[in-house]
Design a protein around this motif. Structure first.
Motif, PDB file in Angstrom:
ATOM      1  N   SER A   1      11.898   5.432 -35.611  1.00  0.00           N
ATOM      2  CA  SER A   1      13.338   5.606 -35.423  1.00  0.00           C
ATOM      3  C   SER A   1      14.060   5.032 -36.629  1.00  0.00           C
ATOM      4  N   THR A   2      15.310   5.406 -36.797  1.00  0.00           N
ATOM      5  CA  THR A   2      16.127   4.921 -37.909  1.00  0.00           C
ATOM      6  C   THR A   2      17.531   4.606 -37.401  1.00  0.00           C
ATOM      7  N   GLY A   3      18.287   3.904 -38.226  1.00  0.00           N
ATOM      8  CA  GLY A   3      19.681   3.623 -37.895  1.00  0.00           C
ATOM      9  C   GLY A   3      19.847   2.816 -36.630  1.00  0.00           C
ATOM     10  N   ASN A   4      18.924   1.919 -36.349  1.00  0.00           N
ATOM     11  CA  ASN A   4      18.965   1.132 -35.110  1.00  0.00           C
ATOM     12  C   ASN A   4      20.146   0.185 -35.151  1.00  0.00           C
ATOM     13  N   ARG A   5      20.982   0.203 -34.094  1.00  0.00           N
ATOM     14  CA  ARG A   5      22.237  -0.555 -34.156  1.00  0.00           C
ATOM     15  C   ARG A   5      22.823  -0.742 -32.758  1.00  0.00           C
ATOM     16  N   GLN A   6      23.667  -1.758 -32.644  1.00  0.00           N
ATOM     17  CA  GLN A   6      24.449  -1.958 -31.432  1.00  0.00           C
ATOM     18  C   GLN A   6      25.684  -1.071 -31.501  1.00  0.00           C
ATOM     19  N   LEU A   7      25.929  -0.330 -30.423  1.00  0.00           N
ATOM     20  CA  LEU A   7      27.110   0.537 -30.364  1.00  0.00           C
ATOM     21  C   LEU A   7      28.254  -0.145 -29.640  1.00  0.00           C
ATOM     22  N   HIS A   8      27.960  -0.800 -28.517  1.00  0.00           N
ATOM     23  CA  HIS A   8      28.968  -1.541 -27.752  1.00  0.00           C
ATOM     24  C   HIS A   8      28.378  -2.894 -27.376  1.00  0.00           C
ATOM     25  N   GLY A   9      29.172  -3.967 -27.539  1.00  0.00           N
ATOM     26  CA  GLY A   9      28.734  -5.294 -27.187  1.00  0.00           C
ATOM     27  C   GLY A   9      29.167  -5.677 -25.785  1.00  0.00           C
ATOM     28  N   GLY A  10      29.291  -6.977 -25.544  1.00  0.00           N
ATOM     29  CA  GLY A  10      29.717  -7.458 -24.240  1.00  0.00           C
ATOM     30  C   GLY A  10      28.560  -7.625 -23.277  1.00  0.00           C
ATOM     31  N   THR A  11      28.870  -7.709 -21.991  1.00  0.00           N
ATOM     32  CA  THR A  11      27.831  -7.922 -20.984  1.00  0.00           C
ATOM     33  C   THR A  11      27.166  -6.625 -20.551  1.00  0.00           C
ATOM     34  N   ARG A  12      27.794  -5.487 -20.850  1.00  0.00           N
ATOM     35  CA  ARG A  12      27.175  -4.184 -20.585  1.00  0.00           C
ATOM     36  C   ARG A  12      27.040  -3.480 -21.933  1.00  0.00           C
ATOM     37  N   GLN A  13      25.887  -3.675 -22.538  1.00  0.00           N
ATOM     38  CA  GLN A  13      25.722  -3.274 -23.937  1.00  0.00           C
ATOM     39  C   GLN A  13      25.067  -1.909 -24.062  1.00  0.00           C
ATOM     40  N   VAL A  14      25.400  -1.255 -25.193  1.00  0.00           N
ATOM     41  CA  VAL A  14      24.779   0.008 -25.563  1.00  0.00           C
ATOM     42  C   VAL A  14      24.254  -0.133 -26.988  1.00  0.00           C
ATOM     43  N   TRP A  15      22.971   0.143 -27.167  1.00  0.00           N
ATOM     44  CA  TRP A  15      22.347   0.202 -28.483  1.00  0.00           C
ATOM     45  C   TRP A  15      21.807   1.606 -28.681  1.00  0.00           C
ATOM     46  N   THR A  16      21.668   2.000 -29.915  1.00  0.00           N
ATOM     47  CA  THR A  16      21.219   3.352 -30.185  1.00  0.00           C
ATOM     48  C   THR A  16      20.397   3.396 -31.471  1.00  0.00           C
ATOM     49  N   ALA A  17      19.671   4.475 -31.625  1.00  0.00           N
ATOM     50  CA  ALA A  17      18.892   4.746 -32.840  1.00  0.00           C
ATOM     51  C   ALA A  17      18.652   6.243 -32.912  1.00  0.00           C
ATOM     52  N   ASP A  18      18.347   6.705 -34.101  1.00  0.00           N
ATOM     53  CA  ASP A  18      18.069   8.119 -34.317  1.00  0.00           C
ATOM     54  C   ASP A  18      16.561   8.349 -34.315  1.00  0.00           C
ATOM     55  N   ALA A  19      16.109   9.364 -33.606  1.00  0.00           N
ATOM     56  CA  ALA A  19      14.704   9.741 -33.656  1.00  0.00           C
ATOM     57  C   ALA A  19      14.368  10.257 -35.045  1.00  0.00           C
ATOM     58  N   SER A  20      13.217   9.852 -35.566  1.00  0.00           N
ATOM     59  CA  SER A  20      12.836  10.250 -36.917  1.00  0.00           C
ATOM     60  C   SER A  20      12.317  11.676 -36.989  1.00  0.00           C
ATOM     61  N   ASP A  21      11.894  12.216 -35.845  1.00  0.00           N
ATOM     62  CA  ASP A  21      11.224  13.510 -35.859  1.00  0.00           C
ATOM     63  C   ASP A  21      12.089  14.675 -35.368  1.00  0.00           C
ATOM     64  N   SER A  22      13.382  14.406 -35.093  1.00  0.00           N
ATOM     65  CA  SER A  22      14.236  15.460 -34.548  1.00  0.00           C
ATOM     66  C   SER A  22      15.689  15.003 -34.621  1.00  0.00           C
ATOM     67  N   ASP A  23      16.579  15.808 -34.062  1.00  0.00           N
ATOM     68  CA  ASP A  23      17.979  15.417 -33.953  1.00  0.00           C
ATOM     69  C   ASP A  23      18.260  14.634 -32.679  1.00  0.00           C
ATOM     70  N   ASP A  24      17.229  14.217 -31.970  1.00  0.00           N
ATOM     71  CA  ASP A  24      17.411  13.453 -30.736  1.00  0.00           C
ATOM     72  C   ASP A  24      17.943  12.053 -31.042  1.00  0.00           C
ATOM     73  N   THR A  25      18.523  11.455 -30.030  1.00  0.00           N
ATOM     74  CA  THR A  25      19.090  10.110 -30.131  1.00  0.00           C
ATOM     75  C   THR A  25      18.494   9.224 -29.046  1.00  0.00           C
ATOM     76  N   TYR A  26      18.084   8.024 -29.425  1.00  0.00           N
ATOM     77  CA  TYR A  26      17.651   7.032 -28.451  1.00  0.00           C
ATOM     78  C   TYR A  26      18.850   6.188 -28.022  1.00  0.00           C
ATOM     79  N   VAL A  27      18.924   5.891 -26.729  1.00  0.00           N
ATOM     80  CA  VAL A  27      20.000   5.059 -26.193  1.00  0.00           C
ATOM     81  C   VAL A  27      19.389   3.996 -25.287  1.00  0.00           C
ATOM     82  N   ALA A  28      19.756   2.746 -25.521  1.00  0.00           N
ATOM     83  CA  ALA A  28      19.348   1.642 -24.654  1.00  0.00           C
ATOM     84  C   ALA A  28      20.593   1.084 -23.970  1.00  0.00           C
TER      85      ALA A  28
END
Length: 464
Positions: free
Chosen positions: A355-382
């Motif tokens: 994966s690439t571009g791994n980063r926090q998108l939203h902070g706080g107590t309900r957080q969203v992190w994301t990254a780009d899949a290296s093999d496609s246009d898919d997106t990972y979301v945590a």
């Protein structure tokens, strides 16, 4: 009409340092959390066998013997020497430490760790060791000669030592023989077949920049690729540019143990280190304190991890969405099905490996992190719920640069179907979810896609 917009690139930068580092974050086992310094050759071989049989095919490959492998015997006390430098450490005539033969019987004579490393390599794995920075205090007291020089060990000591272990003095790197000593140590490790070196008392409480450079230089001169790992933490953020370009991984916290407050504190630490994550350079949140821990100390009684099931999943999710090194701390041979499941989910592990571009998108107590899949246009979301009760965690797909998508739950493997506008999941207290979002085709999927517009600002840390 055009098709869906193409995802904006968030590449992971290359580093200014060496090009022979690990292409993906190291994955393996470290002896410290389970065995403290009292690990034996039998323990190491047993964990290597477990890696071979259960984990190697998932990318787990390093077997690392942690601190004081040269200290005699096996007990739960601290492995320090007294004022008379007793007990004596096993050391060669040039002040290079050798494995204790009561715990590592194959190291008799001048074999060192070569027989054990050969065994690990024969399992298709890689072998690592821990070093305290500097030169043994007993080598300084004994005035031992430094290999390849006319100097002695007492001429290169700087008189500093670790607060928690008094076996070595730091090095005065302004003296040319200090580098010669490091070169001789790493040369010896190379003859043993070492693939990974964890150097302690070098990243914190003081960042020892000159010594960090010395170990890097010695590894390069040895001619054998070795991972350079720095410990303990927290490495000062101000040293980010230097450590990124000099080491392969470095600790961002002190020792991590199996309690929620310590894990919870890592969200901010890993966010702050985002700009310094690069290909071959990995901020390290420490070993994974899951499984059977502290069989000989160093923290509390023998136990299985005190982290709840949801907290353990949160830890693994946070590690992979940050592409953190995955160094398991529990005694592998005592894993239960739940621990093995955490280590063998190929879809989850793909995030840390690709994966690439791994980063926090939203902070706080309900957080969203994301990254780009290296093999496609898919997106990972945590999605993370740091609160003490169950809560819904939501992300706007527009913040991800996505119009509509289909979602897959990576932990369960379940297809969650189409999503549009927002993506919401109910997350248990201290829990996490990890998902792969595949952009849906637009009305005219055959048309040339437009370049995706820049993602709107969300107040998150900038992209790496």
């Amino acid at each position: 009409m055009t098709g869906p917009p193409r995802r904006a690139a968030h590449p992971t930068p290359t580093r200014a340092g060496w090009a022979d580092g690990p292409a993906t974050p190291p994955m393996g086992w470290n002896s410290y959390d389970a065995f403290n310094w009292s690990v034996t050759e039998a323990d190491v071989r047993a964990n290597a066998d477990y890696l071979r049989d259960n984990l190697r095919r998932y990318g787990w490959e390093y077997v690392v013997v942690d601190w004081a492998w040269y200290y005699p015997g096996r007990h739960d006390d601290s492995p320090n020497q007294d004022a008379d430098l007793q007990p004596r450490l096993r050391m060669d005539r040039h002040g290079r430490l050798l494995p204790d033969t009561t715990r590592f019987p194959s190291a008799t004579g001048d074999h060192g760790f070569r027989p054990l490393a050969d065994y690990v390599h024969a399992q298709g794995l890689k072998f690592g060791v821990h070093l305290m920075r500097g030169v043994p205090r007993q080598a300084v007291a004994d005035l031992v000669p430094i290999l390849g020089t006319d100097c002695r060990a007492d001429q290169i000591s700087d008189g500093t030592t670790a607060d928690w272990l008094n076996l070595t003095w730091g090095l005065d790197m302004s003296h040319p023989a200090a580098q010669a000593y490091l070169d001789s140590v790493v040369d010896l490790l190379a003859t043993w077949g070492v693939d990974y070196v964890k150097v302690d008392d070098i990243a914190a409480p003081t960042y020892r920049q000159a010594e960090v450079e010395g170990y890097r230089r010695a590894i390069r001169r040895a001619g054998r690729p070795m991972v350079l790992s720095l410990s303990p933490g927290p490495t000062p953020l101000a040293s980010g540019p230097h450590v990124r370009d000099t080491a392969h991984l470095w600790r961002v916290v002190n020792d991590l143990w199996d309690n929620w407050p310590s894990l919870d504190a890592l969200f901010d630490r890993l966010r702050d280190w985002t700009p310094y994550r690069a290909a071959g350079a990995w901020p390290d949140p420490d070993m994974i304190p899951i499984g059977r821990l502290s069989k000989h100390g160093p923290a509390g009684p023998p136990r299985y991890s005190n982290l709840s099931h949801d907290e353990q999943r949160t830890l693994m999710t946070l590690w992979v969405i940050n592409r953190a090194p995955l160094m398991w701390g529990g005694n592998l041979v005592e894993n239960r099905p739940a621990e093995l499941a955490l280590m063998t989910n190929a879809d989850v592990l793909a995030v840390t490996r690709s994966s690439t571009g791994n980063r926090q998108l939203h902070g706080g107590t309900r957080q969203v992190w994301t990254a780009d899949a290296s093999d496609s246009d898919d997106t990972y979301v945590a999605l993370f719920n740091r609160e003490s009760g169950t809560a819904d965690v939501t992300v706007d797909l527009a913040d991800l640069g996505i119009g509509a998508a289909t979602a897959t739950d990576l932990w369960s493997g379940h297809d969650l179907g189409p999503v549009e506008g927002t993506f919401t999941r109910t997350i248990p207290a201290h829990g996490a979810g990890l998902y792969r979002l595949t952009p849906s085709p637009g009305p005219s999927a055959g048309a040339a896609p437009a370049v995706r517009a820049p993602r709107p600002s969300t107040g998150a840390v900038g992209t790496i």
